[in-house]
Scaffold this motif. Structure first.
Motif, short mmCIF file in Angstrom:
data_model
loop_
_atom_site.label_atom_id
_atom_site.label_comp_id
_atom_site.label_asym_id
_atom_site.label_seq_id
_atom_site.Cartn_x
_atom_site.Cartn_y
_atom_site.Cartn_z
N ALA A 23 -11.43 42.85 16.85
CA ALA A 23 -11.81 41.94 17.94
C ALA A 23 -13.26 42.22 18.31
O ALA A 23 -13.72 43.35 18.19
CB ALA A 23 -10.89 42.17 19.13
N PRO A 24 -13.97 41.23 18.78
CA PRO A 24 -13.56 39.86 19.05
C PRO A 24 -13.70 38.94 17.85
O PRO A 24 -13.36 37.77 17.94
CB PRO A 24 -14.50 39.42 20.16
CG PRO A 24 -15.78 40.12 19.84
CD PRO A 24 -15.35 41.47 19.25
N SER A 25 -14.20 39.43 16.72
CA SER A 25 -14.35 38.55 15.57
C SER A 25 -12.98 38.19 14.99
O SER A 25 -12.05 38.98 15.07
CB SER A 25 -15.20 39.21 14.49
OG SER A 25 -14.55 40.35 13.99
N PRO A 26 -12.85 37.02 14.40
CA PRO A 26 -11.56 36.63 13.81
C PRO A 26 -11.40 37.28 12.44
O PRO A 26 -11.49 36.64 11.40
CB PRO A 26 -11.67 35.11 13.72
CG PRO A 26 -13.12 34.85 13.57
CD PRO A 26 -13.81 35.94 14.34
N TYR A 27 -11.17 38.60 12.43
CA TYR A 27 -11.08 39.34 11.19
C TYR A 27 -9.91 40.30 11.26
O TYR A 27 -9.76 41.04 12.23
CB TYR A 27 -12.39 40.12 10.96
CG TYR A 27 -12.40 40.97 9.72
CD1 TYR A 27 -12.45 40.39 8.45
CD2 TYR A 27 -12.37 42.34 9.82
CE1 TYR A 27 -12.46 41.17 7.32
CE2 TYR A 27 -12.39 43.13 8.68
CZ TYR A 27 -12.44 42.54 7.43
OH TYR A 27 -12.44 43.32 6.32
N CYS A 28 -9.08 40.25 10.26
CA CYS A 28 -7.91 41.11 10.18
C CYS A 28 -7.77 41.54 8.73
O CYS A 28 -7.93 40.75 7.82
CB CYS A 28 -6.67 40.33 10.62
SG CYS A 28 -5.13 41.25 10.44
N GLY A 55 -10.12 29.59 13.41
CA GLY A 55 -11.22 30.53 13.29
C GLY A 55 -10.96 31.67 12.31
O GLY A 55 -11.84 32.47 12.06
N TRP A 56 -9.75 31.73 11.75
CA TRP A 56 -9.42 32.78 10.78
C TRP A 56 -9.45 32.18 9.38
O TRP A 56 -9.20 31.01 9.18
CB TRP A 56 -8.02 33.34 11.05
CG TRP A 56 -7.92 34.07 12.36
CD1 TRP A 56 -7.85 33.51 13.60
CD2 TRP A 56 -7.89 35.47 12.56
NE1 TRP A 56 -7.76 34.48 14.57
CE2 TRP A 56 -7.78 35.70 13.96
CE3 TRP A 56 -7.92 36.57 11.72
CZ2 TRP A 56 -7.73 36.97 14.50
CZ3 TRP A 56 -7.85 37.84 12.28
CH2 TRP A 56 -7.76 38.02 13.65
#
Length: 62
Positions: A23-28, A55-56
């Motif tokens: 977070a806060p970026s849309p990255y997993c 956003g992902w």
């Protein structure tokens, strides 16, 4: 869906491990133990999938 909520949802999925969200970026990032698992379909099946995936982007690792 916030990164923490997404992580909790993904932790319930058999075949996924080492789940990390950034977070806060849309990255997993996570590892798929079963090569036949359809990850985009899995993500689309999560509750509120439309807003979850906004956003992902799915990127296959090496």
């Amino acid at each position: 869906m916030c990164a923490a909520s997404l992580k909790v949802e993904l932790e319930q999925v058999t075949g996924l491990s080492q789940i990390e969200t950034f977070a806060p970026s849309p990255y997993c990032r996570f590892y798929v133990e079963d090569g036949s698992l359809d990850v985009p379909a899995l993500l689309n099946a999560l509750p509120d999938a439309d807003s979850t995936l906004l956003g992902w982007r799915f990127v296959r690792g090496g």
